[in-house]
Design a protein around this motif. Structure first.
Motif, PDB file in Angstrom:
ATOM      1  N   HIS A 166     -68.964 160.434  80.456  1.00 38.26           N
ATOM      2  CA  HIS A 166     -67.904 159.502  80.862  1.00 38.26           C
ATOM      3  C   HIS A 166     -67.261 160.019  82.145  1.00 38.26           C
ATOM      4  CE1 HIS A 166     -64.818 156.396  79.424  1.00 38.26           C
ATOM      5  NE2 HIS A 166     -64.313 156.850  80.568  1.00 38.26           N
ATOM      6  N   ASP A 191     -64.179 162.296  82.070  1.00 33.81           N
ATOM      7  CA  ASP A 191     -63.298 161.184  82.471  1.00 33.81           C
ATOM      8  C   ASP A 191     -62.838 161.364  83.921  1.00 33.81           C
ATOM      9  OD1 ASP A 191     -62.161 158.701  82.139  1.00 33.81           O
ATOM     10  OD2 ASP A 191     -60.394 159.412  81.064  1.00 33.81           O
ATOM     11  N   PRO A 201     -68.621 154.569  83.207  1.00 34.56           N
ATOM     12  CA  PRO A 201     -68.114 153.352  82.581  1.00 34.56           C
ATOM     13  C   PRO A 201     -67.397 152.471  83.609  1.00 34.56           C
ATOM     14  CG  PRO A 201     -66.652 155.162  82.107  1.00 34.56           C
ATOM     15  CD  PRO A 201     -67.769 155.724  82.936  1.00 34.56           C
ATOM     16  N   ILE A 247     -68.558 152.342  74.326  1.00 35.89           N
ATOM     17  CA  ILE A 247     -67.595 153.386  74.685  1.00 35.89           C
ATOM     18  C   ILE A 247     -66.199 152.815  74.501  1.00 35.89           C
ATOM     19  CG2 ILE A 247     -66.745 154.871  76.533  1.00 35.89           C
ATOM     20  CD1 ILE A 247     -69.583 154.550  77.843  1.00 35.89           C
ATOM     21  N   GLU A 273     -67.559 164.997  77.949  1.00 39.45           N
ATOM     22  CA  GLU A 273     -67.265 164.130  79.085  1.00 39.45           C
ATOM     23  C   GLU A 273     -66.144 164.755  79.893  1.00 39.45           C
ATOM     24  OE1 GLU A 273     -64.236 161.038  78.246  1.00 39.45           O
ATOM     25  OE2 GLU A 273     -65.149 160.970  76.247  1.00 39.45           O
ATOM     26  N   GLU A 333     -65.686 150.823  79.521  1.00 40.02           N
ATOM     27  CA  GLU A 333     -64.940 151.196  78.347  1.00 40.02           C
ATOM     28  C   GLU A 333     -64.071 150.042  77.886  1.00 40.02           C
ATOM     29  OE1 GLU A 333     -61.780 154.209  79.428  1.00 40.02           O
ATOM     30  OE2 GLU A 333     -62.911 154.212  81.296  1.00 40.02           O
ATOM     31  N   HIS A 336     -63.956 157.597  73.126  1.00 39.85           N
ATOM     32  CA  HIS A 336     -63.985 158.456  74.309  1.00 39.85           C
ATOM     33  C   HIS A 336     -62.654 159.185  74.497  1.00 39.85           C
ATOM     34  CE1 HIS A 336     -62.312 158.180  78.393  1.00 39.85           C
ATOM     35  NE2 HIS A 336     -61.865 156.991  78.073  1.00 39.85           N
TER      36      HIS A 336
END
Ligand code: NI
Length: 258
Positions: A9, A207, A39, A129, A205, A95, A157
């Motif tokens: 992610h 982010d 995403p 997600i 992930e 997402e 997530h």
């Protein structure tokens, strides 16, 4: 040999990376990151991410509307998402979810947009997600109903809820996405969640560009820092970094059918 990792992610298409995207990709490569899942947050973003996936060999796209952008969702957007999903390297819907922290769209609109995209994911059999903030109860109620029918893989997530929500999610067969906050000085119940969850049900992930791990908290995050998250998971699990990475990467490959 450097253990391999997948950043499941990261928003590499965001303009925070416009000036140095190739250096960011190189630094990720240097620490063993072999693939990225990017995403999307709305329709324009989904188109952008799908295009970026055509340019960057190991970048895969997830498409969808973030709850903060739910107000711009409509029938036309849904059908364009359905078409975009046919493009190569689109591996997930996301997402999507609920965000009562920013509350940029009314909760009823968020729920409807969330449910329509869950239905789309089921129809296309694409993994999902989930983004959830300050909305765990409503999110889990919707997901419980959805999980009653055959469903594709689903990840919560940047999991940030408590152990009770984690147990509920694991019981439903979902995965937990672990990101920078596991490394924070006050990680709340996250270490308990990671200790409790089977390693086979965790994804890592960043982010990026958000949620930089300690000691980079507050700075721009980038996929290379997924290594710090995996190291923390290895430490909590009492496993070597190499075996932790191996399992996490297997999980990601299976989850996204890469
Ligand atoms: Ni995100």
């Amino acid at each position: 040999m450097t253990p391999k990792l997948i950043d499941t992610h990261c928003h590499l298409n965001f303009d925070q990376f416009d000036l140095d995207r190739s250096e960011v990709l190189q630094r990720a490569h240097d620490v063993g990151v072999v693939a990225f899942v990017n995403p999307s947050v709305d329709l324009a973003d989904s188109r952008h991410v799908v295009a970026l996936a055509q340019e960057i060999p190991n970048l895969y796209a997830a498409i969808g509307f973030h709850p903060n952008d739910a107000a711009s969702f409509n029938e036309a957007a849904l059908s364009e998402l359905r078409e975009l999903a046919q493009q190569p390297k689109v591996v997930a819907i996301g997402e999507i979810g609920l965000d009562y922290h920013w509350n940029e769209s009314p909760p009823e609109v968020q729920k409807s947009v969330f449910e329509q995209q869950l239905t789309l994911a089921s129809e296309l059999n694409l993994p999902v997600i989930i983004h959830q903030r300050d909305a765990a109860a409503d999110t889990m109620t919707i997901l419980q109903q959805w999980a009653n029918q055959p469903h594709p893989y689903l990840v919560l997530h940047s999991f940030s809820s408590d152990l009770a929500v984690a147990k509920m999610a694991l019981d439903l067969g979902f995965y937990l996405g672990i990101s920078g906050p596991i490394t924070f000085k006050n990680p709340k119940e996250l270490p308990d969640v990671v200790a409790f969850a089977p390693l086979s049900r965790l994804l890592v992930e960043t982010d990026s560009p958000f949620l930089s791990p300690h000691p980079f908290r507050g700075k721009r995050n980038e996929p290379a820092q997924v290594k710090l998250v995996a190291e923390k998971i290895a430490q909590i699990k009492g496993l070597s970094y190499a075996e932790t990475c191996q399992q996490l990467t297997e999980n990601s490959l299976a989850f996204f059918h890469l």
